[in-house]
Design an enzyme around this catalytic site. Structure first.
Site, mmCIF file in Angstrom:
data_model
loop_
_atom_site.group_PDB
_atom_site.id
_atom_site.type_symbol
_atom_site.label_atom_id
_atom_site.label_comp_id
_atom_site.label_asym_id
_atom_site.label_seq_id
_atom_site.Cartn_x
_atom_site.Cartn_y
_atom_site.Cartn_z
ATOM 1 N N GLY A 1 34.991 36.682 40.321
ATOM 2 C CA GLY A 1 36.101 36.102 39.570
ATOM 3 C C GLY A 1 36.991 37.192 39.020
ATOM 4 N N CYS A 2 37.775 36.858 38.040
ATOM 5 C CA CYS A 2 38.713 37.806 37.442
ATOM 6 C C CYS A 2 37.997 39.088 37.028
ATOM 7 C CB CYS A 2 39.386 37.158 36.237
ATOM 8 S SG CYS A 2 40.495 38.262 35.355
ATOM 9 N N PHE A 3 38.534 40.208 37.476
ATOM 10 C CA PHE A 3 37.840 41.472 37.215
ATOM 11 C C PHE A 3 37.815 41.869 35.746
ATOM 12 C CE2 PHE A 3 41.605 43.580 39.732
ATOM 13 C CZ PHE A 3 42.550 43.220 38.779
ATOM 14 N N TRP A 4 38.725 41.355 34.930
ATOM 15 C CA TRP A 4 38.745 41.719 33.504
ATOM 16 C C TRP A 4 37.453 41.323 32.800
ATOM 17 C CZ3 TRP A 4 43.849 38.719 32.302
ATOM 18 C CH2 TRP A 4 44.939 39.358 32.896
#
Length: 163
Positions: free
Chosen positions: A12-15
Site C-alpha cells: 500500500g501507500c509507502f508513507w
C-alpha cells in the site's frame, strides 16, 4: 562492523509502511520508492506497473527477514488485491521483492503461517516478485509522516505476532 541486509516490500501507500518499520529494533534505515514496474527512473506521476515500496536496511543479528515479514503481515491487509484503505491500483499491491532462494522460502513459509492463522478474512494475495531495482522516491515522500504527522495512512498494527 555491522553486517546489514536490505529487504524490499510493498503493502500500500509507502508513507504508512515506512512510518511503522522505521522504529522497529534492528531497522537501521528506510527509504520509500518504486519497485517492479515498466519504466526506468519512475516518478510519482509516471510509474506504470511499479509498486509503492520500501527499502529496509536492517541488522539480521537483531531482526530477521522472517520477523520483518511477520510485522509486514500485521500492518497491512494482505488479502486485498491492488488495494489498501482508500488507495486502489497496482501501485498499492501487496508484494515482496525477492532477492534470493532463501528469501523466497521464508516468504512462502510466513504466508502459510498467516493463512493458517485465519486472522484475515481471506487468503494472502501477496505477490512474490523478483527484485530487479529500487528507485528512490522524490524527497518530499521520504519520512512523509514525520514531516506531516497528521497525514493519511491506513497502516497500523492489527495483531500480535504470527510466529
Amino acid at each position: 562492523m555491522e553486517n546489514l541486509k536490505k529487504a524490499y516490500i510493498a503493502g500500500g501507500c509507502f508513507w504508512g509502511m515506512e512510518d511503522l518499520f522505521r522504529v522497529l529494533p534492528g531497522v537501521k534505515d528506510t527509504e520509500v520508492g518504486y519497485l517492479g514496474g515498466q519504466n526506468e527512473n519512475p516518478t510519482y506521476q509516471d510509474h506504470p506497473g511499479h509498486a509503492e515500496g520500501l527499502e529496509i536496511t536492517y541488522d539480521p543479528q537483531v531482526i530477521t527477514y522472517k520477523e520483518l515479514l511477520d510485522y509486514f503481515y500485521r500492518v497491512h491487509d494482505p488479502t486485498t488485491v491492488d488495494r489498501q484503505g482508500n488507495d486502489r491500483g497496482a501501485s498499492y499491491r501487496s508484494a515482496l521483492f525477492i532477492q534470493n532462494e532463501e528469501e523466497e522460502q521464508t516468504a512462502k513459509e510466513v504466508i502459510d503461517i498467516v493463512d493458517a492463522s485465519k486472522r484475515w478474512p481471506g487468503t494472502v494475495v501477496t505477490t512474490l516478485e523478483p527484485f530487479t531495482k529500487f528507485w528512490t522516491a522524490e524527497g518530499y515522500h521520504q519520512d512523509y509522516l514525520v514531516k506531516n504527522p497528521n497525514g493519511y495512512t491506513c497502516h497500523f498494527e492489527r495483531f500480535g505476532t504470527f510466529l
